[in-house]
Motif scaffolding. Structure first.
Motif, PDB file in Angstrom:
ATOM      1  N   ARG A  41       0.816  -1.221   0.000  1.00  0.00           N
ATOM      2  CA  ARG A  41       0.000   0.000   0.000  1.00  0.00           C
ATOM      3  C   ARG A  41       0.846   1.266   0.000  1.00  0.00           C
ATOM      4  N   VAL A  42       1.936   1.205  -0.739  1.00  0.00           N
ATOM      5  CA  VAL A  42       2.718   2.399  -1.055  1.00  0.00           C
ATOM      6  C   VAL A  42       2.799   2.424  -2.574  1.00  0.00           C
ATOM      7  N   VAL A  43       1.951   3.255  -3.177  1.00  0.00           N
ATOM      8  CA  VAL A  43       1.687   3.122  -4.608  1.00  0.00           C
ATOM      9  C   VAL A  43       1.500   4.496  -5.242  1.00  0.00           C
ATOM     10  N   THR A  44       1.938   4.622  -6.472  1.00  0.00           N
ATOM     11  CA  THR A  44       1.547   5.727  -7.346  1.00  0.00           C
ATOM     12  C   THR A  44       0.852   5.125  -8.563  1.00  0.00           C
ATOM     13  N   ALA A  45      -0.256   5.726  -8.973  1.00  0.00           N
ATOM     14  CA  ALA A  45      -1.009   5.212 -10.125  1.00  0.00           C
ATOM     15  C   ALA A  45      -1.374   6.361 -11.050  1.00  0.00           C
ATOM     16  N   LEU A  46      -1.312   6.104 -12.352  1.00  0.00           N
ATOM     17  CA  LEU A  46      -1.693   7.067 -13.364  1.00  0.00           C
ATOM     18  C   LEU A  46      -2.713   6.425 -14.296  1.00  0.00           C
ATOM     19  N   TRP A  47      -3.825   7.134 -14.549  1.00  0.00           N
ATOM     20  CA  TRP A  47      -4.839   6.668 -15.486  1.00  0.00           C
ATOM     21  C   TRP A  47      -4.632   7.398 -16.811  1.00  0.00           C
ATOM     22  N   ILE A  48      -4.554   6.641 -17.903  1.00  0.00           N
ATOM     23  CA  ILE A  48      -4.127   7.186 -19.197  1.00  0.00           C
ATOM     24  C   ILE A  48      -5.138   6.816 -20.278  1.00  0.00           C
ATOM     25  N   ARG A  49      -5.472   7.791 -21.119  1.00  0.00           N
ATOM     26  CA  ARG A  49      -6.270   7.540 -22.321  1.00  0.00           C
ATOM     27  C   ARG A  49      -5.655   8.315 -23.478  1.00  0.00           C
ATOM     28  N   ASP A  50      -5.555   7.651 -24.619  1.00  0.00           N
ATOM     29  CA  ASP A  50      -4.945   8.268 -25.806  1.00  0.00           C
ATOM     30  C   ASP A  50      -3.573   8.843 -25.477  1.00  0.00           C
ATOM     31  N   ASN A  51      -2.850   8.105 -24.645  1.00  0.00           N
ATOM     32  CA  ASN A  51      -1.485   8.444 -24.245  1.00  0.00           C
ATOM     33  C   ASN A  51      -1.398   9.797 -23.512  1.00  0.00           C
ATOM     34  N   ARG A  52      -2.481  10.173 -22.841  1.00  0.00           N
ATOM     35  CA  ARG A  52      -2.492  11.391 -22.026  1.00  0.00           C
ATOM     36  C   ARG A  52      -2.952  11.042 -20.623  1.00  0.00           C
ATOM     37  N   VAL A  53      -2.294  11.609 -19.615  1.00  0.00           N
ATOM     38  CA  VAL A  53      -2.615  11.313 -18.220  1.00  0.00           C
ATOM     39  C   VAL A  53      -3.905  12.031 -17.835  1.00  0.00           C
ATOM     40  N   LEU A  54      -4.923  11.264 -17.485  1.00  0.00           N
ATOM     41  CA  LEU A  54      -6.205  11.819 -17.071  1.00  0.00           C
ATOM     42  C   LEU A  54      -6.252  12.093 -15.579  1.00  0.00           C
ATOM     43  N   ALA A  55      -5.625  11.235 -14.798  1.00  0.00           N
ATOM     44  CA  ALA A  55      -5.689  11.344 -13.342  1.00  0.00           C
ATOM     45  C   ALA A  55      -4.521  10.583 -12.741  1.00  0.00           C
ATOM     46  N   GLY A  56      -4.205  10.937 -11.530  1.00  0.00           N
ATOM     47  CA  GLY A  56      -3.154  10.232 -10.806  1.00  0.00           C
ATOM     48  C   GLY A  56      -3.439  10.248  -9.322  1.00  0.00           C
ATOM     49  N   MET A  57      -2.895   9.272  -8.631  1.00  0.00           N
ATOM     50  CA  MET A  57      -3.082   9.221  -7.182  1.00  0.00           C
ATOM     51  C   MET A  57      -1.908   8.525  -6.543  1.00  0.00           C
ATOM     52  N   HIS A  58      -1.811   8.703  -5.239  1.00  0.00           N
ATOM     53  CA  HIS A  58      -0.831   7.937  -4.475  1.00  0.00           C
ATOM     54  C   HIS A  58      -1.499   7.350  -3.246  1.00  0.00           C
ATOM     55  N   LEU A  59      -0.941   6.264  -2.769  1.00  0.00           N
ATOM     56  CA  LEU A  59      -1.281   5.688  -1.476  1.00  0.00           C
ATOM     57  C   LEU A  59      -0.038   5.757  -0.609  1.00  0.00           C
TER      58      LEU A  59
END
Length: 396
Positions: A347-365
């Motif tokens: 539960r130590v994480v960085t996540a990026l949500w991507i569409r059409d090779n563009r970052v839509l959102a990101g988060m960390h835990l």
């Protein structure tokens, strides 16, 4: 200039503060239906319930601030009508004229009629008074309907207090609309590890009173006998004044990119504002950060600034020993991939949500150094340099 702000939540008080910071010389009236001075809402499902925060700590400004800044604060009296033709609001028997009106009336909990008419002990969490009443009962047997942010934060507080908690969620995963199937299981495991009876993919079918007890039947055949039921199935914009006034509404007050409503003298900010965001399209955001920044932005635009509000949504949550911050918005079109760096089990994480090779959102835990880079990545092309940087920040 005479400015009236209807709604004394965080968006409203942020607007009043910014008006004075910008040198607004006119009269400012801030009106709230609740009896309290404007306060922060995030602690209601976090620090207040956990006992880490006192009610006074949630208050944004003391009474002297309003006197010093010549802001007339009226609390405990709801506005009954807005007349956009004459530029007045009706408050009891008082008619208040305005040159600019800002609606920051927020949102209200979505009701669950089956529970409301059942005769069971049913509560909702929206106000400071709601939180204080709920805090005194966290050690009881609690049924939470809805595994959204409020439901899960209350579940964490109740388990920390020693209460018995069952959470019922119709979806197969909690928070799936925001986190997707890749990250949502983290919260499933977290709550089950802490003893929450998390029942997913089911719903409440009946609530009965038998022998002085409440009996709740679920679609999966399970039965629960709680002392208290908390309904947390989302919120709806409190736009009834706007509807009555004849402003354009559709799931909130429809505003343009500049936060202007269909009447050019009226603006809206915070939970009640359904904005035509210049990047994200039409969106209504129910988060603390948006309330603050939209309130300030609307204040500047009411004074003559002409800038669209283009800030990305931001929110956070704290549950047990897990902290999370999230920036951006995936939207109804979804995403092509989610890039996860770090170990989900740790539960130590960085996540990026991507569409059409563009970052839509990101988060960390639980990676508190990551939020500033995440803010800079959202909206960018997910090129090799960015992907490598994200990898170094939180290596797999």
């Amino acid at each position: 200039m005479n400015i009236v702000i209807v709604g004394a939540g965080l968006a409203g008080v942020s607007a009043a503060e910014e008006l004075r910071n910008q040198g607004c010389p006119g009269q400012i009236t801030l009106i709230g239906a609740e009896p309290h001075a404007p306060y922060e809402r995030p602690p209601l499902s976090k620090g207040i319930l956990l006992g880490d925060a006192e009610p006074d700590s949630t208050i944004v400004h003391d009474a002297q601030w309003y006197a010093d800044h010549e802001v007339e604060l009226i609390t405990g009296v709801p506005v009954s009508e807005v007349d956009i033709d004459t530029g007045h609001v009706l408050l009891g028997d008082r008619h208040l004229p305005y040159d600019r009106l800002l609606l920051t009336t927020g949102s209200v909990p979505r009701r669950f009629p089956l529970a409301d008419r059942s005769g069971a002990d049913v509560v909702y969490l929206r106000t400071l008074d709601d939180a204080l009443a709920l805090k005194s009962r966290l050690t009881e047997n609690l049924l939470i309907i809805g595994a959204g942010w409020i439901g899960l934060e209350v579940a964490a507080a109740a388990r920390t207090a020693g209460g018995t908690v069952t959470v019922v969620e119709a979806a197969d995963l909690p928070l799936a609309g925001v986190l997707g199937p890749e990250l949502a299981p983290v919260f499933v495991d977290l709550h089950r590890e802490h003893g929450v009876d998390l029942r997913l993919g089911t719903s409440v079918t009946a609530i009965e009173q038998r022998g002085g007890r409440t009996l709740v039947m679920l679609a999966d055949g399970h039965q629960v006998s709680p002392d208290l039921i908390l309904v947390g199935i989302g919120a709806e914009p409190d736009d009834h004044l706007a509807v009555k006034a004849g402003l354009d509404t559709d799931g909130g007050v429809l505003v343009d990119a500049w936060l202007r409503a269909s009447d050019p003298h009226v603006y809206a900010a915070g939970d009640v504002a359904n904005q035509e965001h210049p990047v994200l399209g039409r969106i209504r955001v129910e988060h603390w950060d948006t309330a603050i920044h939209q309130g300030r932005h609307a204040a500047r635009n009411m004074l003559g600034q002409d800038d669209p509000y283009d800030r990305q949504p931001y929110f956070f949550t704290d549950q047990y020993d897990l902290g999370m911050e999230y920036v951006g918005h995936v939207g109804p079109e979804g995403y092509d991939e989610v890039v996860v760096r770090g170990e989900l089990d740790d539960r130590v994480v960085t996540a990026l949500w991507i569409r059409d090779n563009r970052v839509l959102a990101g988060m960390h835990l639980n990676d508190w150094d990551a939020i500033d880079p995440i803010r800079s990545w959202v909206g960018r092309e997910a090129d090799e340099e960015l992907r490598n940087t994200a990898s170094r920040l939180c290596p797999r």
